[in-house]
Enzyme design. Structure first.
Site, PDB file in Angstrom:
ATOM      1  N   GLY A 108      29.745  48.985   8.591  1.00 55.62           N
ATOM      2  CA  GLY A 108      30.269  48.428   7.360  1.00 55.62           C
ATOM      3  C   GLY A 108      29.907  46.961   7.192  1.00 55.62           C
ATOM      4  CB  SER A 109      29.422  44.838   4.232  1.00 61.10           C
ATOM      5  OG  SER A 109      28.145  45.360   3.980  1.00 61.10           O
ATOM      6  N   GLY A 110      30.994  42.996   6.046  1.00 59.50           N
ATOM      7  CA  GLY A 110      32.183  42.180   6.255  1.00 59.50           C
ATOM      8  C   GLY A 110      32.290  41.652   7.673  1.00 59.50           C
ATOM      9  CG  HIS A 111      32.192  43.817  10.575  1.00 59.49           C
ATOM     10  ND1 HIS A 111      33.541  43.609  10.730  1.00 59.49           N
ATOM     11  CD2 HIS A 111      32.061  45.116  10.202  1.00 59.49           C
ATOM     12  CE1 HIS A 111      34.195  44.742  10.473  1.00 59.49           C
ATOM     13  NE2 HIS A 111      33.310  45.666  10.142  1.00 59.49           N
ATOM     14  CG  ASP A 135      29.990  53.216  11.426  1.00 59.75           C
ATOM     15  OD1 ASP A 135      29.537  53.163  10.272  1.00 59.75           O
ATOM     16  OD2 ASP A 135      30.791  52.395  11.880  1.00 59.75           O
ATOM     17  CG  HIS A 162      37.482  47.713  10.709  1.00 59.07           C
ATOM     18  ND1 HIS A 162      37.174  48.347  11.885  1.00 59.07           N
ATOM     19  CD2 HIS A 162      36.328  47.583  10.017  1.00 59.07           C
ATOM     20  CE1 HIS A 162      35.866  48.613  11.894  1.00 59.07           C
ATOM     21  NE2 HIS A 162      35.335  48.160  10.784  1.00 59.07           N
TER      22      HIS A 162
END
Ligand SMILES: Nc1ncnc2c1ncn2[C@@H]1O[C@H](COP(=O)(O)OP(=O)(O)O)[C@@H](O)[C@H]1O
Ligand SMILES: Nc1ncnc2c1ncn2[C@@H]1O[C@H](COP(=O)(O)OP(=O)(O)O)[C@@H](O)[C@H]1O
Ligand SMILES: [Mg+2]
Ligand SMILES: [Mg+2]
Ligand SMILES: [Mg+2]
Ligand SMILES: [Mg+2]
Lengths: 333, 215, 333, 215
Positions: free
Chosen positions: C55-58, C111, C220
């Site tokens: 995911g994005s945001g990391h 994932d 998360h």
């Protein structure tokens, strides 16, 4: 106040201890004062030294830019407070290799007075110093009072260029002239979305309502030009780039280096959303981005916000910017 | 007053001055970052320690230089650097001075203030420590016996401090507040005034009672 | 919700656009899908490819570790969401140089299923794949269920080692074995002080009272082992290092690599205060720190918090960790 | 039902299914990240578009494969991957199938469920979509005419969905909530049940009224 610290009083010294433990091959304390750090090979004969310094809480500014092709030493103050003249003087002695020392730091009263005092002390010891202060924050003063502007993230460009010049063996006057030339051609403007909490006072550095932003904020939370409703990333970029282009009088055909800087809490993702628009706007003006830097370069503890800096380039500045550099916090290969 | 008495008098007055640390902290909290209380209390402690180390043979100029060095390093800040620079400049007017009288004090303070103004790129009315220093220098230059001159200097400084409330800060951190600085009293000017008061309370016979009231 | 974005929907794609505009010499999209990025020279014949994703945001996870001596390609999902199998498959095709492809990513259901599907698609195209999942978060499962642990910041060590192995020409089975070996010897634990606000939902990822911290938090905002009052930096480091040393069964004489990772909003200064104590504690146990990394390596947007990872070292792992690497977000020289 | 009718029926049922998107979003918000509504609505739109592109000659297995591919890529997530994998596994049981009857549907769903269980390392009772799929497969395997079998499958799935409320989530994002997951209804299982209902509402004569009630 949620901070991962032990006590506010020990914060700065413990942080420095951590940096030295993590990077013993690159940094050292020349004397007994832990608030003075120099690069491992500081004092190399014949090489111009560069001493910077300022308050803590801005990592990787200032200590992060001590290394090969960058500054030679740093004097470290308390959070958002100046180092002492004695500390600056100690750094000066440690980095001087007989070729003199450039003082390169941001234009804040406390820092200026302490570096000036240190210059007096150095003169007594026959160490020649020159001073160039970063003053890139266009929001802090109008162009007529350019000399009074605050120094913010754009000083990175001056470190990079002056550091490269010192590394290749330029003399003190040349290194100082290069730093001055870069400072002269650098402009920065930032926005703030949420304040910093100072460890010692546990007070927020400023207050903003929900949904507000401060345009033109300084790196200690100083007020800017305008407080307004939070805008979109594109509107923010348009506004800032517009101001910087006007200030630097950039016209079609110009080349620039861009620095999109995060102030602490703002995610790297958001900085890239900003960079995207900066690129669009500059392309539209036929201004070429020759070098891009996106990330945290000058922070204000956990403040949320970002700044954009432009450096107008000529061939000389570009070459110095592209020269290799290495510190525990920054690498250019 | 001879050098040894000067040394003791400075130490006594600094012990008195730290009583104002909280007031200075609060004023600097409102206009700046709140560290002036610490600068003054750590600075006073450091100067006292340095003066205790000095030999009896130290001249007034040497005493002033020792004060400068200790104050500069105790808690680095704008005031630490400016006051230290002012003390050094003042000490240069005492090169041949062995006994400090009203005229010597006036010379010293005038030179110190001029140095601060120069280094700080400050003029009167910028709402800084200078606004209190210069009227005090004027009062001392008017001469008279020591206590009368000191009282005149204190009164002049106090007037100037009160007047800073109406001014907008044009220098240092406080200038970031722009119009919002109006109405607040300048911490640096206050510190200078309080120092003069502390000197009187600590060193002028009959002033102990006055000093008691401040506790 | 104070974010420097345009719309939550455009956030990820605009961020990727920004990354490509800023680093065109190092990264490219191999096809039409902007959510697939590969290193400039991806697909070099005979070199094992490494595809990661998530995911994005990391940032800098995952896209930040695509480069020389690191991963070869990445498939990018929405914020905190998996990429699609098709995207992973596209990355696989682009990076395959005939020597096969290693899938190296964190152990999260979405994932795993998408990478597994992509492996099926790749098989149909005669591309051999192997899979190693990062599962270093000791707080997510007890040691008996090690295989079910979440993957967090410690995957950085696996990228670094597997990337170095692929770069020097190791074959797929060797690269996979190295990645597996590093994952097996990595342990991480984190703490969270404040939540992330998801751009799409505008909801905080979790809630904490004033003065509380979540020990063992995931990237998360997943709950950890224990919610308690905020401790000092030293107490936090003692607690985490104690858990990691026990998990890895480190004894006197052991060598480790340390990663002190900021989750987003936590200042770099605080990470060094933590590192200082990590160093003290490990020294006390006669465990040597052979490599140190301090900074933001795996974030959770603007979450405040930090994690500490240890990798138990032998000569082979140490050499791979020290090998040169270069991406727009990470440089080892 | 022949391939062309299958194609149309799937499209009609998906148009129906998107009515449940908000319900699924809310359930997934409580137990996970709230994206299941988007997964289902974007997935349905993508599948409908893909099926419209298919030639009339497409076999039931080809139709299922097209559904898998479109659903997998519309909004990547756990459900997207697991359902796509399940559809591919189901399609393999249709290699020689030209007409889809109750037995073929049962075969398909059983194989799809088995694949999901395997890929997801899931067992019955883990509080996932599997808990709804397997009882529905049981019901279809019991045979009977199409509508009766479908109704039995719907009833079995509904029962299973309600039962998930009492279970603790052991897989996926919801498992992070541990005991706090008890009491909440599994979104994935609900999605499967709602799909069966949508099929009935869209394709079984006389079911329009029922469907109307859901609006
Ligand atoms: N440029 C200047 N010239 C003279 N005095 C100054 C100047 N800037 C600040 N001051 C004085 O310094 C005081 C603040 O001192 P201090 O708290 O040490 O500053 P800081 O914390 O910003 O370093 C102000 O109240 C003012 O009197
Ligand atoms: N390992 C698994 N096996 C089977 N089903 C699972 C598994 N993990 C999650 N699920 C199902 O997926 C649903 C959530 O799907 P989705 O919202 O797409 O997940 P995410 O947003 O976490 O990727 C759950 O309600 C559950 O029914
Ligand atoms: Mg930060
Ligand atoms: Mg102050
Ligand atoms: Mg950050
Ligand atoms: Mg979900």
């Amino acid at each position: 106040m949620k901070k991962i610290i032990n006590t506010p009083e020990a914060f700065v010294d413990e942080m420095i201890e951590g940096i030295l433990l993590a990077h013993p091959d690159q940094l050292r304390t020349p004397g007994d004062d832990p608030r003075v750090l120099v690069r491992a090979d500081a004092g190399a004969p014949g090489r111009v030294g560069i001493v910077t310094g300022g308050g803590s809480g801005h990592l990787p500014l200032f200590k992060g830019y001590v290394g090969t092709g960058l500054c030679s030493g740093v004097a470290i103050g308390n959070v958002f407070s100046s180092p002492s003249s004695q500390q600056v003087f100690e750094a000066t002695q440690a980095v001087d290799g007989g070729a003199g020392v450039l003082y390169l730091y941001g234009n804040y009263g406390g820092d200026v007075f302490n570096f000036d005092l240190a210059a007096d002390l150095s003169e007594l010891e026959d160490i020649t110093t020159r001073t160039v202060v970063g003053r890139d924050d266009v929001a802090s003063q109008p162009k007529e009072r350019k000399a009074d502007r605050r120094g913010v993230a754009g000083i990175f460009f001056a470190y990079k260029a002056a550091g490269a010049a010192a590394e290749r063996g330029d003399d003190l006057d040349t290194v100082a002239a290069i730093a001055e030339d870069v400072v002269e051609h650098t402009a920065t403007m930032g926005i703030g979305l949420s304040p910093t909490i100072l460890p010692t006072t546990a007070q927020p550095s400023f207050t903003l309502e929900d949904g507000e932003m401060e345009i033109g904020i300084g790196i200690h939370g100083e007020p800017g030009i305008h407080r307004g409703m939070l805008e979109t990333a594109d509107q923010i970029a348009d506004r800032i780039v517009g101001a910087l282009v006007a200030d630097l009088e950039l016209t079609a055909g110009a080349r620039v280096a861009v620095l999109v800087n995060g102030m602490g809490a703002t995610p790297l993702e958001e900085l890239y959303v900003l960079f995207r628009r900066v690129h669009q706007v500059l392309s539209g003006l036929e201004v070429t981005i020759a070098r891009s830097y996106v990330g945290e370069y000058a922070t204000s503890l956990e403040m949320a916000g970002a700044s954009i800096s432009l450096l107008a380039l000529d061939d000389a500045r570009l070459a110095l910017l592209a020269a290799p550099a290495r510190s525990p916090f920054f690498e250019e290969v | 007053m001879l050098a040894t008495e000067l040394n003791e008098s400075i130490r006594r007055s600094l012990t008195e001055l730290v009583r104002y640390a909280d007031e200075l902290r609060d004023l600097d909290q409102a206009l700046g970052d709140g560290d002036l209380g610490i600068t003054v209390s750590l600075g006073a402690t450091a100067v006292i320690a340095a003066l205790e180390e000095l030999p009896d043979a130290a001249t007034p100029a040497e005493i002033a230089k020792a004060c400068a060095k200790a104050f500069a390093n105790a808690n680095p800040s704008t005031m630490a650097a400016l006051v230290a620079g002012g003390l050094l400049a003042g000490s240069k007017t005492w090169t041949d001075t062995t006994e400090v009288d009203v005229a010597a004090a006036a010379r010293f303070i005038r030179a110190g203030g001029a140095n601060i103004g120069q280094r700080g790129k400050t003029e009167l009315g910028d709402k800084t420590i200078l606004d209190a220093i210069m009227p005090a220098a004027d009062a001392l230059e008017a001469g008279g016996d020591a206590v009368t001159a000191l009282d005149a200097a204190i009164a002049a400084a106090e007037r100037a401090v009160v007047e800073t409330r109406g001014l907008q800060s044009r220098r240092g951190r406080a200038s970031w507040l722009q119009e919002r600085s109006i109405g607040l009293q300048d911490p640096g000017a206050t510190a200078f005034w309080r120092y003069l008061q502390s000197w009187r309370a600590a060193n002028v016979a009959g002033a102990e009672q006055l000093s008691g009231e401040l506790a």
